[in-house]
Structure formats: structure tokens, C-alpha cells
Design an enzyme around this catalytic site. Structure first.
Site, PDB file in Angstrom:
ATOM      1  N   GLY A 186       0.836  -1.197   0.000  1.00  0.00           N
ATOM      2  CA  GLY A 186       0.000   0.000   0.000  1.00  0.00           C
ATOM      3  C   GLY A 186       0.867   1.241   0.000  1.00  0.00           C
ATOM      4  O   GLY A 186       2.075   1.180  -0.257  1.00  0.00           O
ATOM      5  N   HIS A 213       7.324  -4.426   1.362  1.00  0.00           N
ATOM      6  CA  HIS A 213       7.442  -3.349   0.378  1.00  0.00           C
ATOM      7  C   HIS A 213       8.210  -2.194   1.027  1.00  0.00           C
ATOM      8  O   HIS A 213       7.743  -1.589   1.985  1.00  0.00           O
ATOM      9  CB  HIS A 213       6.054  -2.851  -0.036  1.00  0.00           C
ATOM     10  N   GLU A 216      10.491   1.918  -2.350  1.00  0.00           N
ATOM     11  CA  GLU A 216       9.815   2.204  -3.618  1.00  0.00           C
ATOM     12  C   GLU A 216       9.348   3.667  -3.601  1.00  0.00           C
ATOM     13  O   GLU A 216       9.899   4.522  -4.275  1.00  0.00           O
ATOM     14  CB  GLU A 216       8.634   1.257  -3.828  1.00  0.00           C
ATOM     15  N   ASP A 313       5.691  -7.132 -10.804  1.00  0.00           N
ATOM     16  CA  ASP A 313       4.873  -6.342  -9.884  1.00  0.00           C
ATOM     17  C   ASP A 313       3.400  -6.483 -10.240  1.00  0.00           C
ATOM     18  O   ASP A 313       2.670  -7.206  -9.572  1.00  0.00           O
ATOM     19  CB  ASP A 313       5.305  -4.876  -9.873  1.00  0.00           C
TER      20      ASP A 313
END
Length: 371
Positions: A186, A213, A216, A313
Site C-alpha cells: 500500500g 514493500h 519504492e 509487480d
């Protein structure tokens, strides 16, 4: 070039699609076939911006080229909306596996967030079971077509909600029923992994593997928190680890680099980076270095000895495949078969599997590239 034109792309005379591959970072709700979305939307009463698969594919690609992760993530509202029944989840998971097999993948991990699929009245357990049913159907269909593939689930908790401990419990409960790992995803910026420390503590206590994650849409602080608070054994994207590298000098192909503490830790401990080149361009993850694939720090990280892996992805949003990503990298950085094999061996070694099964994967990859 349309995706299917990469099917015949060759490196040193070999079809890239025909090479054995490992896919580690692939979102279920980012890989729904556009034609399937159109069909399911009619039954679900979901309004679409386009009424046929080809036009919808174009819409996704255009909407995702914003250079912003928050804007990129808005497109998932559409795919998630048609994934609220067990039948839809099973079908999409089955097609997900079939598409991986068609792309030459022999082992894949599919990540998705169970908490986003409860609007139709299913429980968390029921949505996991529906996805697992589809995965097994897809594996059987691939076997009937002569392709051996295995796919494991990575359960994702949304980092801006408060259900991470609940999803962690769910992941551990299904560890012998198809679930191989845990993730948070998210909007990254402003939502450090430290917010979910209780969930990560529980997973560590149960020796359950975690990828996070990080690196990024946010930088080193996010990566540091993923490593320390999340005890991540892989980094989802992680491309902004390059911010901790200071290029001191360049002389031809020789590059002198000074490592920061985080970058050295990740490199020296061989913590895999789940890099997704096309997606990283779309979300602006590499904006500090440029806007073209040749600006991506992928090659720098590879040459410096980081454990780089290649991933899609979100196949629908980036209109891509693992074959396409590998071909683009080979064309951009002049990679040969040895390089492509190295990326697959890195991914096999990083898979959330027992060591014996990882060794089998490594042997299959070596044999496939030798042929």
C-alpha cells in the site's frame, strides 16, 4: 511493442519465454486479465471506463503512467471490485497460474491482501481457500499442458490499516495449506513498517518468512524499518537502496562506490531485492536517477553484487510479463544468457521454500539454460 511480440524475443539465439523462470513479486489484483474484468464487472455491477478487454488494457497502461505510487494504486480499486466472490477469486487465481506457466515460470509467489476481498460476505479464511483452490486448478491445468509449475501465496496486510496482526495469524494458520510468506503493501510514504511491529514479532516467533514493500515510494528510513522492525528477509522493490550508494568516480566501465551502512548490510547479507523495472518507472521510484529504463540503478546494483531479482509487480497495470522485463533489461544493459540465468538463480535462492526445494529449483534453472 505489444507483449505477445516478446514471446519470440531471443538472447544468444534462445527464446526468453522458453527459459525457466522464478517470479517472486507478482500481485494477484494487479494481474487480472482485462477480458476477465469485463466479464466479471457485468455480474458485479461494476462500471468500467472501457467495455472491452483491449481498450481496458490501454486504459490501465495510460492511468498507471503517472509517476506517482498513490495514483498508480488507484487503478486497483477497479480490479479489487470484481474480486469479491469465491468464484471470481478462484477463476482469477487459476488464470494467474496459467499465465505464469505460459510465460515459462516454474515457481511463482502470488501476493494479495485478503482484507480487501470481504465486501461480498466471505471470511478471511474463505478468501484464502478460494484463492488456493484456483492456484491448484491452475497448476493442474498447466501440468495437463505439459508444464510443471508451483505457486505459493504471500498474504499481504495493508500498511495504512490496523489488521496486520490478524493477517499474520491468518498466514501462519495456512502455512501448511499454500501460504508461504507475509508482506505489507500500500501507500509506503508515511507508513513505516514499525507501525506493524506486533505482527512482525508474532511472525518472527513463529519462524515465518517476511518480505516488505520498502524502498519504492520511500527511501532509506523505510528500508531500515523493514529490516529492523519487520525482520524482512527480502525487500519488495528496494530500488531506493541506491540512495545509500555514493558513486565516487567512473573510469570507463570501472565504478568506485562508497557504501552507506544500510546498503552494505543488504549487499553483504545477500538480502534479495525484488526489482520491477517497468513498474519502478511508472511509479516514479527511480525519479532520482531519471525517467528511462537506462537510468534505472538495476545494473549498478547488479554489478556491485546485490542479490537482484527481476519481477513484474503488476502485469495488467504495466502491461508486461516476466519475459518482457528480461528482454527489456537485456536490450538496455546488453545482458547475455549468463546474466539472465544469474537473475533466476538469485530468485530461486530467495524463494520461500525449504532449502531442498530451492536446490531443486536451481538445478532445473541450470538445466533449462544449458539446453
Amino acid at each position: 511493442m505489444p507483449i505477445d511480440q516478446y514471446g519470440d524475443a531471443r538472447v544468444q539465439g534462445l527464446s526468453v519465454r522458453g527459459l525457466p523462470k522464478v517470479s517472486l513479486h507478482d500481485h494477484l489484483d494487479g494481474a487480472v486479465r482485462p477480458d476477465t474484468i469485463v466479464e466479471l464487472a457485468e455480474d458485479a455491477g461494476v462500471e468500467l471506463p472501457e467495455d472491452n478487454g483491449d481498450a481496458l488494457s490501454d486504459w490501465f497502461a495510460d492511468a498507471c503512467d503517472s509517476g506517482s505510487l498513490p495514483e498508480y494504486l488507484k487503478t486497483f480499486d477497479l480490479t479489487v471490485a470484481v474480486m469479491q466472490t469465491p468464484e471470481a477469486l478462484t477463476r482469477i487465481a487459476r488464470e494467474f497460474v496459467e499465465d505464469l506457466a505460459d510465460d515459462g515460470v516454474i515457481y511463482g509467489e502470488v501476493r494479495w491482501a485478503p482484507e480487501q476481498h470481504l465486501a461480498g460476505g466471505m471470511s478471511l479464511e474463505e478468501v484464502v481457500e478460494a484463492v488456493q483452490e484456483g492456484i491448484e486448478e491452475g497448476e493442474d491445468a498447466a501440468e495437463d499442458a505439459g508444464h510443471d509449475i508451483r505457486v505459493g501465496q504471500i498474504l499481504t496486510a495493508m500498511r495504512h490499516t490496523d489488521r496486520s496482526l490478524e493477517i499474520a495469524h491468518l498466514a501462519v494458520a495456512f502455512r501448511d495449506s499454500g501460504v508461504v510468506g507475509f508482506d505489507i503493501a500500500g501507500a509506503e510514504d508515511g507508513y513505516l513498517p514499525s507501525r506493524h511491529r506486533e505482527a512482525f514479532d508474532y511472525l518472527a516467533e513463529n519462524f515465518f518468512p517476511v518480505t516488505v514493500h520498502a524502498g519504492e515510494a520511500a527511501g532509506l528510513e523505510s528500508i531500515r524499518s523493514a529490516l529492523i522492525d519487520g525482520r524482512a528477509v527480502r525487500l519488495g522493490h528496494g530500488v531506493r537502496i541506491a540512495e545509500d550508494l555514493d558513486v565516487v568516480s567512473r573510469a570507463g566501465e570501472e565504478v568506485t562506490v562508497q557504501f552507506g551502512d544500510v546498503a552494505r548490510w543488504v549487499r553483504d547479507r545477500e538480502i534479495p531485492l525484488e526489482l520491477s523495472p517497468s513498474s519502478n518507472l511508472q511509479t516514479g521510484a527511480i525519479s532520482a536517477w531519471g525517467t528511462q529504463l537506462e537510468d534505472h540503478p538495476f545494473d549498478l546494483l547488479y554489478q556491485l553484487g546485490f542479490s537482484v531479482t527481476v519481477n513484474v509487480d503488476n502485469r495488467t497495470m504495466s502491461r508486461t510479463s516476466l519475459t518482457r522485463e528480461l528482454v527489456l533489461l537485456a536490450q538496455t544493459f546488453d545482458y547475455d544468457l549468463d546474466d539472465l540465468q544469474a537473475f533466476q538463480l538469485n530468485a530461486a535462492a530467495a524463494a520461500f521454500l525449504p532449502v531442498e526445494e530451492r536446490e531443486e529449483l536451481i538445478e532445473l534453472i541450470a538445466e533449462g539454460f544449458e539446453r
